[in-house]
Every structure is written in structure tokens, then in C-alpha cells.
Design a protein around this motif. Structure first.
Motif, mmCIF file in Angstrom:
data_model
loop_
_atom_site.group_PDB
_atom_site.id
_atom_site.type_symbol
_atom_site.label_atom_id
_atom_site.label_comp_id
_atom_site.label_asym_id
_atom_site.label_seq_id
_atom_site.Cartn_x
_atom_site.Cartn_y
_atom_site.Cartn_z
ATOM 1 N N ALA A 160 0.826 -1.198 0.000
ATOM 2 C CA ALA A 160 0.000 0.000 0.000
ATOM 3 C C ALA A 160 0.868 1.260 0.000
ATOM 4 O O ALA A 160 0.557 2.238 -0.698
ATOM 5 C CB ALA A 160 -0.923 -0.011 1.218
ATOM 6 N N LEU A 161 1.945 1.247 0.766
ATOM 7 C CA LEU A 161 2.868 2.386 0.767
ATOM 8 C C LEU A 161 3.491 2.585 -0.606
ATOM 9 O O LEU A 161 3.625 3.715 -1.089
ATOM 10 C CB LEU A 161 3.970 2.156 1.804
ATOM 11 C CG LEU A 161 3.672 2.538 3.246
ATOM 12 C CD1 LEU A 161 4.728 1.959 4.186
ATOM 13 C CD2 LEU A 161 3.621 4.062 3.401
ATOM 14 N N SER A 162 3.855 1.491 -1.240
ATOM 15 C CA SER A 162 4.493 1.575 -2.551
ATOM 16 C C SER A 162 3.550 2.114 -3.615
ATOM 17 O O SER A 162 3.943 2.909 -4.472
ATOM 18 C CB SER A 162 4.998 0.190 -2.955
ATOM 19 O OG SER A 162 5.520 0.202 -4.260
ATOM 20 N N GLN A 163 2.284 1.718 -3.553
ATOM 21 C CA GLN A 163 1.329 2.060 -4.593
ATOM 22 C C GLN A 163 0.538 3.331 -4.327
ATOM 23 O O GLN A 163 -0.161 3.824 -5.216
ATOM 24 C CB GLN A 163 0.356 0.892 -4.792
ATOM 25 C CG GLN A 163 1.023 -0.389 -5.270
ATOM 26 C CD GLN A 163 0.049 -1.536 -5.403
ATOM 27 O OE1 GLN A 163 -1.081 -1.464 -4.924
ATOM 28 N NE2 GLN A 163 0.490 -2.623 -6.051
ATOM 29 N N ALA A 164 0.647 3.889 -3.141
ATOM 30 C CA ALA A 164 -0.175 5.043 -2.775
ATOM 31 C C ALA A 164 0.166 6.281 -3.596
ATOM 32 O O ALA A 164 1.339 6.597 -3.816
ATOM 33 C CB ALA A 164 -0.006 5.341 -1.284
#
Length: 291
Positions: A24-28
Motif C-alpha cells: 500500500a505504501l508503494s502504490q499510494a
């Protein structure tokens, strides 16, 4: 009303949730960090136990205090004694080097993303750890600021120099009378710029930060937004927790993540787009930072 689905109780048992949070951090497209007192506790700012006993042995001996927080509300007989306590309190929680690198590790996780930090913490750790001050909103004040106790005007004043002088010169639980701060406009006693009642001063800097935060969340009402709640309890849930739930509900592409050493829960309406991890915050941030 609440769901505890996806809640885990230790770093050893939450590998799948941590992997999901990493993703989620990578894609946010944007990350909104909501930070409460649990984050600073995980960073070493404990207000009871060994640290409190080491820093305030004289006050503990005199009054039987059990923790730093409640001792701050004690009605000391003289301002000399009150400021002896508070100057030491401010110094150790605001001006000495941070006990751990937790906040720096957290910065490394988000600094390459479009992020903003909303926090009820008043220890200034985010800015001291190198976060962009234009991306921070301290809603509840700052240990490093004083204000008029009346208050007769809406300004705050940096206290670093005087606090350090108080710490250096205090003896027998008292500071010299000449160091006691008074309002430069009306002469009333100065007090901490901490939100505890309706005398809290929201100065120009407070309003500017509030406006920047509002602009940020308005600009990210859609898209992959991660609402990352760290160490937030139920003392003031209307500042971070409830708004994060509402914003996640309103944006079908948003994800809400709650990390806390204590209780974690989420409304059933957003349970399918939520991660609740009940584990040590320092361990979680360290794990998320690993390649």
C-alpha cells in the motif's frame, strides 16, 4: 459497529498484514500520516517508570508522583517550583536528542511520497527528524512554545533559551524568580501552548498549517490514498481516527491502516479496506523499512 478483522497481536504473527502495508505504501498516490502519543512512546518518550524516576527523583520524593503527565497538573505552591518542574519536563521531551531513530525511520518510509502529517503530539519530533515542516500540522500545541495565560493576544513565543537557563540554574526544586516568564504585553504569567482548555492560542502558524492540511486532503479525495494511523488512542478520536475512517469510507480507492501497541478496531463499513496491526510500532516501522 466495529470489526477486528485483520488484527494481529505481535510482529511475528502479522507478516501478511505487513506485506500488504508495504504494498500500500508503494502504490499510494498520497499518504496521510496520523500520529498519536503511542508513536512517541515507541520512540522512547515514556512518562513513567525508569525514565521518569531518573529525571524527577526530587519531585517524586517530595510528592509521591507516579508519572510525568499527572505531575504536570499538580498545583505547585510557587511559580518557582512550578517552572522548575516544567522546564525540566520541556527540556527532556523537546530539546535533548531523541532517544531512538524511530521518527527518522518513519521519514524514510514516506519522504519520497506525496505525504502530510497530522499529529496530536507536542514534542516536535517530526520536524526534529527532518520532516518537511510545510507538511506538518501539530493540532495540540508545542512544548517549545509559550503563550499568555489570559490570553490577551494570539501569539506564541519560543522558550528554548529560557528553558535551558531554568534547567541549569534550578536548585531545591525551584528556579530563580527572575527567570519566571510573563506576558510581554499584559504582564500576566506565561503558560504552555498546549491545548487543555479554551485558553489555548491558535497562532498564525497554527492556522497556516491547518490550511495546508485542508488543501492537501481536498486535493486527494480520490485515488489511492493511504491513511496511516500510528499510535492513536481514544483520548481525542475526533482529530485523527474518526476523520480517517470517514475519508476512507468516502473514497473507494483509499486504504486505512491502524498500527498500535494497544487496542485496534475499525468500523465494519471499511473493514474490507483496512489493516489493523496490534504490535510494537518501532518493530513495525523497522520491518517496513527493510527491502
Amino acid at each position: 459497529m466495529y470489526s477486528k478483522t485483520k488484527t494481529t497481536s505481535s510482529i511475528e504473527t502479522c507478516s501478511s498484514e505487513l506485506d500488504a502495508l508495504k504494498q500500500a505504501l508503494s502504490q499510494a498516490d498520497a499518504v496521510v500520516v496520523g500520529a498519536g502519543s503511542g508513536l512517541s512512546t515507541a520512540a522512547g518518550y515514556t512518562y513513567t517508570g525508569e525514565r521518569f524516576e531518573r529525571l524527577f527523583p526530587d519531585f517524586i520524593s517530595a510528592y509521591g508522583f507516579t508519572d510525568m503527565y499527572s505531575a504536570g497538573f499538580y498545583p505547585y505552591a510557587t511559580p518557582e517550583e512550578q517552572w522548575a518542574f516544567w522546564s525540566r519536563y520541556i527540556y527532556w521531551n523537546r530539546y535533548v536528542p531523541m532517544p531512538t531513530d524511530l521518527y527518522e525511520r518513519l521519514r524514510h518510509l514516506v519522504e519520497k511520497k506525496d505525504y502530510f502529517v497530522l499529529t496530536t503530539n507536542v514534542d516536535h519530533c517530526f520536524q526534529r527528524a527532518g520532516f518537511d515542516k510545510k507538511r506538518l500540522f501539530y493540532t495540540q500545541g508545542d512544548y517549545g512554545l509559550w503563550q499568555c495565560s489570559v490570553p490577551c493576544h494570539a501569539e506564541t513565543y519560543d522558550n528554548e533559551a529560557i528553558v535551558k537557563e531554568m534547567v541549569a540554574q534550578q536548585a531545591d526544586r525551584k528556579v530563580p524568580a527572575g527567570l519566571i516568564p510573563h506576558c510581554p504585553k499584559c504582564g500576566a504569567p506565561m503558560t504552555m501552548n498546549l491545548r487543555s482548555d479554551d485558553t489555548f492560542v491558535q497562532d498564525a502558524g497554527w492556522y497556516a498549517a491547518a490550511e495546508r492540511y485542508d488543501h492537501f486532503v481536498q486535493a486527494h479525495q480520490k485515488g489511492h490514498v493511504l491513511y496511516l494511523e500510528l499510535g492513536v488512542g481514544y483520548n481525542t478520536p475526533g482529530i485523527i481516527k474518526y476523520p480517517f475512517w470517514q475519508k476512507t469510507f468516502s473514497n473507494g480507492d483509499a486504504l486505512y491502516a491502524c498500527v498500535n501497541a494497544g487496542q485496534t478496531a475499525v468500523p465494519k463499513e471499511i473493514a474490507g479496506r483496512s489493516l489493523c496491526i496490534q504490535a510494537d510500532l518501532a518493530d513495525v516501522v523497522r520491518t517496513l523499512g527493510q527491502a
